[in-house]
Scaffold this motif. Structure first.
Motif, PDB file in Angstrom:
ATOM      1  N   TYR A  40       0.855  -1.194   0.000  1.00 31.17           N
ATOM      2  CA  TYR A  40       0.000   0.000   0.000  1.00 31.17           C
ATOM      3  C   TYR A  40       0.885   1.236   0.000  1.00 31.17           C
ATOM      4  CZ  TYR A  40      -3.471   3.368   1.739  1.00 31.17           C
ATOM      5  OH  TYR A  40      -4.287   4.461   1.890  1.00 31.17           O
ATOM      6  N   ASN A  41       1.961   1.169   0.784  1.00 29.28           N
ATOM      7  CA  ASN A  41       2.915   2.283   0.861  1.00 29.28           C
ATOM      8  C   ASN A  41       4.274   1.735   1.273  1.00 29.28           C
ATOM      9  OD1 ASN A  41       2.820   5.316   0.653  1.00 29.28           O
ATOM     10  ND2 ASN A  41       3.893   5.128   2.602  1.00 29.28           N
ATOM     11  N   ASN A  45       8.438   6.612   1.190  1.00 33.50           N
ATOM     12  CA  ASN A  45       7.506   7.256   0.263  1.00 33.50           C
ATOM     13  C   ASN A  45       6.480   8.062   1.042  1.00 33.50           C
ATOM     14  OD1 ASN A  45       8.815   5.914  -1.763  1.00 33.50           O
ATOM     15  ND2 ASN A  45       7.027   4.811  -2.516  1.00 33.50           N
ATOM     16  N   CYS A  47       2.772   8.945   1.835  1.00 34.66           N
ATOM     17  CA  CYS A  47       1.450   8.310   1.711  1.00 34.66           C
ATOM     18  C   CYS A  47       0.483   9.365   1.177  1.00 34.66           C
ATOM     19  CB  CYS A  47       0.980   7.785   3.071  1.00 34.66           C
ATOM     20  SG  CYS A  47      -0.607   6.936   3.000  1.00 34.66           S
ATOM     21  N   SER A  84      -0.940   5.612   6.374  1.00 34.61           N
ATOM     22  CA  SER A  84       0.243   5.955   7.169  1.00 34.61           C
ATOM     23  C   SER A  84       0.000   7.395   7.614  1.00 34.61           C
ATOM     24  CB  SER A  84       1.507   5.827   6.320  1.00 34.61           C
ATOM     25  OG  SER A  84       1.642   4.516   5.842  1.00 34.61           O
ATOM     26  N   SER A  87       2.518  10.453   7.747  1.00 39.81           N
ATOM     27  CA  SER A  87       2.974  10.738   6.388  1.00 39.81           C
ATOM     28  C   SER A  87       1.862  11.405   5.575  1.00 39.81           C
ATOM     29  CB  SER A  87       3.424   9.438   5.713  1.00 39.81           C
ATOM     30  OG  SER A  87       3.714   9.642   4.353  1.00 39.81           O
ATOM     31  N   CYS A  94       7.194   8.253   4.802  1.00 33.99           N
ATOM     32  CA  CYS A  94       6.694   7.344   5.835  1.00 33.99           C
ATOM     33  C   CYS A  94       7.848   6.594   6.495  1.00 33.99           C
ATOM     34  CB  CYS A  94       5.719   6.361   5.188  1.00 33.99           C
ATOM     35  SG  CYS A  94       4.907   5.320   6.392  1.00 33.99           S
TER      36      CYS A  94
END
Length: 195
Positions: A40-41, A45, A47, A84, A87, A94
């Motif tokens: 998902y993440n 990165n 979110c 997250s 984030s 994140c």
């Protein structure tokens, strides 16, 4: 009940969003499916979206840099949100990975679209506040659970919070989430089933 109906129902119960308020958001929600193991993440990165879980289970985890061991930090299951949060809220990288533990389906909204809804509607602002409170409560419950509760009490809390998780998720993920070894989890499960 369609996926969008499930979402509208959940938002009504979570934040009291009326049909009219929900209609403001209808064009902002998109369906997405994840196969077991898909992310998902990723750690590092930003979110960029908030997902409502229609079906399935996700985990957030960190990797110990010295041992390579994965530690589950959060679990997310059907009819709840996956995000997250720090984030997402601050649009910063994140600190952990979020991954599907089962085949999952979600309906998601992008950060920019949610901010737009906050500006259009007091009810959506209320949703944002309640979402922040829920994220804070989950985090504090996790921290306080490790400080103040026994592994058995944490296990019982998990059963209450995510009742379907035990039939969908391998026990080693549950052990990691509870911060205990597999044999300890087996003893707890045996003790509880014997009560």
């Amino acid at each position: 009940m369609t996926e969008i109906d499930k979402l509208a129902f959940a938002l009504y119960h979570f934040a009291g969003l009326s049909e009219e308020d929900f209609r403001l958001s209808e064009n902002f929600w998109f369906p997405k499916e994840y196969k077991k193991g898909e992310f998902y993440n990723l750690q590092g990165n930003v979110c960029s979206y908030l997902g409502f879980i229609v079906d399935g289970v996700f985990r957030s985890y960190v990797i110990n840099g010295d041992t390579g061991e994965e530690k589950n930090v959060f679990l997310y299951s059907a009819n709840g949100f996956v995000v997250s949060f720090k984030s997402f809220l601050n649009q910063i990288p994140c600190d952990y990975f979020t991954q599907a533990l089962t085949n999952t389906s979600i309906i998601f909204i992008r950060h920019a679209d949610l901010i737009s809804l906050y500006q259009q509607s007091h009810q959506w602002e209320k949703f944002g506040r309640l979402l922040a409170q829920a994220a804070f409560n989950v985090t504090m419950t996790r921290v306080e659970g490790f400080l103040l509760k026994s592994p058995e009490e944490r296990y019982l809390d998990l059963m209450k919070e995510h009742p379907d998780i035990f039939s969908n998720v391998p026990l080693y993920h549950i052990s990691s989430y509870l911060g205990i070894q597999g044999p300890s989890l087996s003893r707890i499960r045996k003790r509880i089933s014997g009560k």
